[in-house]
Design a protein around this motif. Structure first.
Motif, PDB file in Angstrom:
ATOM      1  N   ALA A 153       0.812  -1.228   0.000  1.00  0.00           N
ATOM      2  CA  ALA A 153       0.000   0.000   0.000  1.00  0.00           C
ATOM      3  C   ALA A 153       0.839   1.269   0.000  1.00  0.00           C
ATOM      4  O   ALA A 153       0.431   2.284  -0.568  1.00  0.00           O
ATOM      5  CB  ALA A 153      -0.950  -0.002   1.195  1.00  0.00           C
ATOM      6  N   TYR A 154       1.990   1.242   0.639  1.00  0.00           N
ATOM      7  CA  TYR A 154       2.792   2.462   0.783  1.00  0.00           C
ATOM      8  C   TYR A 154       3.971   2.424  -0.182  1.00  0.00           C
ATOM      9  O   TYR A 154       4.788   1.496  -0.144  1.00  0.00           O
ATOM     10  CB  TYR A 154       3.293   2.616   2.222  1.00  0.00           C
ATOM     11  N   ARG A 169       8.704  10.773   4.660  1.00  0.00           N
ATOM     12  CA  ARG A 169       7.570  10.118   4.001  1.00  0.00           C
ATOM     13  C   ARG A 169       7.240   8.784   4.671  1.00  0.00           C
ATOM     14  O   ARG A 169       6.069   8.427   4.826  1.00  0.00           O
ATOM     15  CB  ARG A 169       7.884   9.888   2.518  1.00  0.00           C
ATOM     16  N   VAL A 170       8.263   8.053   5.056  1.00  0.00           N
ATOM     17  CA  VAL A 170       8.040   6.753   5.702  1.00  0.00           C
ATOM     18  C   VAL A 170       7.360   6.937   7.049  1.00  0.00           C
ATOM     19  O   VAL A 170       6.432   6.184   7.399  1.00  0.00           O
ATOM     20  CB  VAL A 170       9.369   5.994   5.851  1.00  0.00           C
ATOM     21  N   GLU A 172       5.373   9.349   7.906  1.00  0.00           N
ATOM     22  CA  GLU A 172       3.980   9.703   7.638  1.00  0.00           C
ATOM     23  C   GLU A 172       3.169   8.455   7.286  1.00  0.00           C
ATOM     24  O   GLU A 172       2.029   8.298   7.726  1.00  0.00           O
ATOM     25  CB  GLU A 172       3.913  10.718   6.491  1.00  0.00           C
ATOM     26  N   ALA A 173       3.768   7.552   6.527  1.00  0.00           N
ATOM     27  CA  ALA A 173       3.077   6.300   6.202  1.00  0.00           C
ATOM     28  C   ALA A 173       2.805   5.482   7.457  1.00  0.00           C
ATOM     29  O   ALA A 173       1.717   4.904   7.623  1.00  0.00           O
ATOM     30  CB  ALA A 173       3.914   5.489   5.215  1.00  0.00           C
ATOM     31  N   ALA A 174       3.778   5.424   8.359  1.00  0.00           N
ATOM     32  CA  ALA A 174       3.599   4.656   9.593  1.00  0.00           C
ATOM     33  C   ALA A 174       2.483   5.240  10.447  1.00  0.00           C
ATOM     34  O   ALA A 174       1.677   4.505  11.033  1.00  0.00           O
ATOM     35  CB  ALA A 174       4.912   4.619  10.378  1.00  0.00           C
ATOM     36  N   LEU A 175       2.423   6.558  10.542  1.00  0.00           N
ATOM     37  CA  LEU A 175       1.347   7.206  11.305  1.00  0.00           C
ATOM     38  C   LEU A 175      -0.014   6.933  10.672  1.00  0.00           C
ATOM     39  O   LEU A 175      -1.001   6.650  11.367  1.00  0.00           O
ATOM     40  CB  LEU A 175       1.601   8.706  11.391  1.00  0.00           C
ATOM     41  N   ALA A 176      -0.080   7.030   9.344  1.00  0.00           N
ATOM     42  CA  ALA A 176      -1.345   6.774   8.661  1.00  0.00           C
ATOM     43  C   ALA A 176      -1.783   5.328   8.853  1.00  0.00           C
ATOM     44  O   ALA A 176      -2.970   5.043   9.045  1.00  0.00           O
ATOM     45  CB  ALA A 176      -1.204   7.097   7.170  1.00  0.00           C
ATOM     46  N   ASN A 177      -0.837   4.408   8.832  1.00  0.00           N
ATOM     47  CA  ASN A 177      -1.159   2.989   8.998  1.00  0.00           C
ATOM     48  C   ASN A 177      -1.761   2.702  10.362  1.00  0.00           C
ATOM     49  O   ASN A 177      -2.555   1.776  10.529  1.00  0.00           O
ATOM     50  CB  ASN A 177       0.103   2.159   8.787  1.00  0.00           C
ATOM     51  N   GLN A 178      -1.373   3.495  11.362  1.00  0.00           N
ATOM     52  CA  GLN A 178      -1.959   3.329  12.695  1.00  0.00           C
ATOM     53  C   GLN A 178      -3.419   3.748  12.718  1.00  0.00           C
ATOM     54  O   GLN A 178      -4.229   3.177  13.464  1.00  0.00           O
ATOM     55  CB  GLN A 178      -1.181   4.177  13.713  1.00  0.00           C
ATOM     56  N   GLU A 179      -3.772   4.753  11.900  1.00  0.00           N
ATOM     57  CA  GLU A 179      -5.159   5.228  11.895  1.00  0.00           C
ATOM     58  C   GLU A 179      -6.066   4.211  11.204  1.00  0.00           C
ATOM     59  O   GLU A 179      -7.103   3.825  11.739  1.00  0.00           O
ATOM     60  CB  GLU A 179      -5.245   6.582  11.200  1.00  0.00           C
ATOM     61  N   ASN A 184      -3.214   6.033   3.130  1.00  0.00           N
ATOM     62  CA  ASN A 184      -2.222   7.026   2.700  1.00  0.00           C
ATOM     63  C   ASN A 184      -2.762   8.416   3.010  1.00  0.00           C
ATOM     64  O   ASN A 184      -3.911   8.729   2.667  1.00  0.00           O
ATOM     65  CB  ASN A 184      -1.961   6.910   1.199  1.00  0.00           C
ATOM     66  N   ARG A 185      -1.944   9.249   3.652  1.00  0.00           N
ATOM     67  CA  ARG A 185      -2.354  10.626   3.961  1.00  0.00           C
ATOM     68  C   ARG A 185      -1.499  11.601   3.173  1.00  0.00           C
ATOM     69  O   ARG A 185      -0.279  11.556   3.239  1.00  0.00           O
ATOM     70  CB  ARG A 185      -2.205  10.921   5.455  1.00  0.00           C
TER      71      ARG A 185
END
Length: 535
Positions: A153-154, A169-170, A172-179, A184-185
């Motif tokens: 996905a990322y 960028r990575v 940000e992907a990790a934070l989005a994956n937690q939500e 992807n944000r």
């Protein structure tokens, strides 16, 4: 609010050799105070020999088996930053195991950049020989691994980014994956308030929670849609109810011909009946027409209520839902009445493409091509060849072009006008055909006309105009229109909203990634450009 603190889930970097996994992994390890695991280094230690020797003496099969076992071991641990080998997650079981332990991010780069980075490498058993042999091998391996990498996905293109920027960028992907896993944000900065574009698969069923995470107060919510998209709107409504909202379905007619003040008045009546107050969100579920009408209604009802975009077509995702322009048509022209209304959030669920008619999806590709010409040359080339690695990447790459431009020029006073490539011709074609031709199809024809104009003006090489024409044809998009006259299309341009006084403005391509604004190129040139796309 959306999460801003990294949990204990692992961060896993994968992708082809030479894309920066180890370098970025060490940066993240230092930033987060986590242990860094380079899987290749662990395997070298376990085998007691370098990777080329493992391949030569034990065989690739033995190496892959040990690699798969290591993936399973690491998936049971937490608080790690992991760099995998380039082929580690080709194995779907290994990929699923590591995805369950945290955020998996696939790094990639252009073939030329990979070749440059690996020019002096001597520890790559899959890349023997001199430069030309390596080039062929890189291309072959990337083609073989294309779908495995695309299943992640990322995706982060490291070609033009520093290692620190890739690390950003990575994270940000990790934070989005937690939500939401796989979310992807893409943040958008705006004078009237920053907001997120949320992109993923299956997001509609998370709508309520995603709105609560952005401080929206539960209460009455107007879900604006039409009968054709009602199923998606009902999924959104169910999620809203689960989160404590009171959704009310508000229906409007389908089609550009109904994008009128009368349809907006019907929405006002439904808002009054539903009891909307100034904190009640208007949520547009549908294509660009729905978003334009619902957004204009949200901008004007009670002098403005919160607005949420849930685009369900490719065209709406990559174009209409981003940037805050909303409005309706008048008989004299398209989008002549409107406003700037920035959304609180935009939710893009690529799963909705499964129910999108193929003609509508194809029409949306015209806007993707447009963004490739304007500011994403690599996306354009990908479309000429095999295409982006997955739908998420297609939408993300295209939408980032628009985000960059609208952040620079939120109220269309300068560079944002370049997003109208093909639109001066396209809007006139739509009007003359009474909107029987889809917006994306009209823009495709308009881009051909704009490229032909650029060639005549000496601003564009004929080879580029040919590439634009050929790509549009390859994607099944129209490159000409029938049943229209040059006079009728030229006359319709007199009401184009992009004109300055009586001066027509055109956006023309000069090179991939380089477009410019032309004011009043002359009636004869405009007419010849129109004639070039009429059959």
């Amino acid at each position: 609010m959306a999460q801003s603190v990294i949990s204990d889930g692992n961060i896993i970097l994968t992708g082809f050799m030479g894309v920066g996994k180890s370098t970025v992994g060490r940066i993240l390890s230092q930033r987060l105070g986590r242990r860094f695991v380079d899987m290749d280094e662990v395997l070298v230690e376990r085998f007691g020999k370098p990777i080329p020797a493992i391949f030569a003496e034990d065989g690739e099969e033995a190496f892959r088996a040990a690699e798969a076992q290591l993936c399973q071991e690491l998936a049971q641990q937490r608080n790690l930053v992991i760099s995998t080998g380039g082929g580690a997650l080709i194995n779907p079981e290994s990929r699923r195991a590591l995805e369950a332990s945290g955020a998996v991010v696939c790094l990639h780069a252009s073939e030329e950049e990979i070749l440059r980075r690996l020019a002096n490498a001597t520890d790559r058993p899959l890349l023997p020989g001199e430069a030309e042999e390596r080039r062929r091998r890189i291309h072959l391996l990337l083609q073989q691994r294309r779908f495995a990498y695309g299943a992640i996905a990322y995706q982060v293109d490291t070609t033009a980014l520093s290692a620190e920027e890739v690390a950003d960028r990575v994270l940000e992907a990790a934070l989005a994956n937690q939500e939401v896993p796989g979310l992807n944000r893409i943040p958008v900065r705006s004078p009237s308030g920053d907001y997120d574009l949320l992109l993923g698969e299956g997001l509609l069923r998370h709508t309520g929670r995603l709105l609560l995470n952005r401080s929206m107060r539960p209460g009455v919510a107007a879900v604006v849609t039409n009968e054709m998209i009602r199923l998606h709107a009902e999924t959104v409504s169910a999620s809203l109810r689960d989160a404590g909202f009171e959704p009310v379905l508000c229906l409007v007619p389908e089609g550009e011909q109904h994008k009128t003040l009368e349809s907006v008045r019907l929405l006002y009546d439904q808002f009054v009946a539903a009891g909307l107050d100034r904190n009640s969100p208007v949520i547009a579920v549908g294509g660009g027409v729905i978003g334009d009408m619902a957004g204009f209604a949200a901008a004007t009802y009670l002098r403005g209520v919160p607005f949420v975009q849930v685009p369900t077509s490719l065209l709406a995702m990559v174009d209409a839902s981003v940037g805050g322009k909303v409005g309706v048509d008048l008989p004299q022209g398209k989008n002549l009445v409107g406003a700037f209304k920035q959304p609180v959030v935009v939710l893009m669920d690529v799963a909705t493409f499964a129910s999108l008619p193929s003609d509508e999806f194809r029409a949306g590709l015209a806007e993707v091509v447009k963004h490739g010409i304007i500011g994403a040359p690599r996306l354009f080339v990908q479309l000429e060849e095999e295409g982006p690695v997955n739908l998420l990447q297609l939408v993300a790459d295209a939408v980032r072009v628009k985000v960059r431009i609208v952040e620079q020029d939120p109220f269309e006073r300068g560079v944002r006008a370049t997003l109208n490539l093909g639109h001066t011709f396209g809007h006139a074609i739509e009007q003359v055909t009474n909107y029987r031709i889809r917006h994306g199809d009209a823009v495709a024809v308009g881009m051909v006309a704009a490229a032909n104009m650029a060639v005549e003006l000496g601003r564009c090489e004929p080879a580029l105009a040919a590439r634009i024409y050929n790509l549009l044809e390859r994607l099944g998009l129209p490159t000409s229109v029938s049943g229209c006259s040059v006079d009728a299309i030229y006359a319709a341009m007199a009401h184009d909203k992009k004109r300055v006084g009586k001066t027509l403005r055109f956006i023309i391509p000069q090179a991939l990634g380089d477009v410019t604004i032309i004011n009043d190129p002359g009636e004869a040139i405009v007419r010849r450009a129109i004639a070039s796309v009429i059959t």
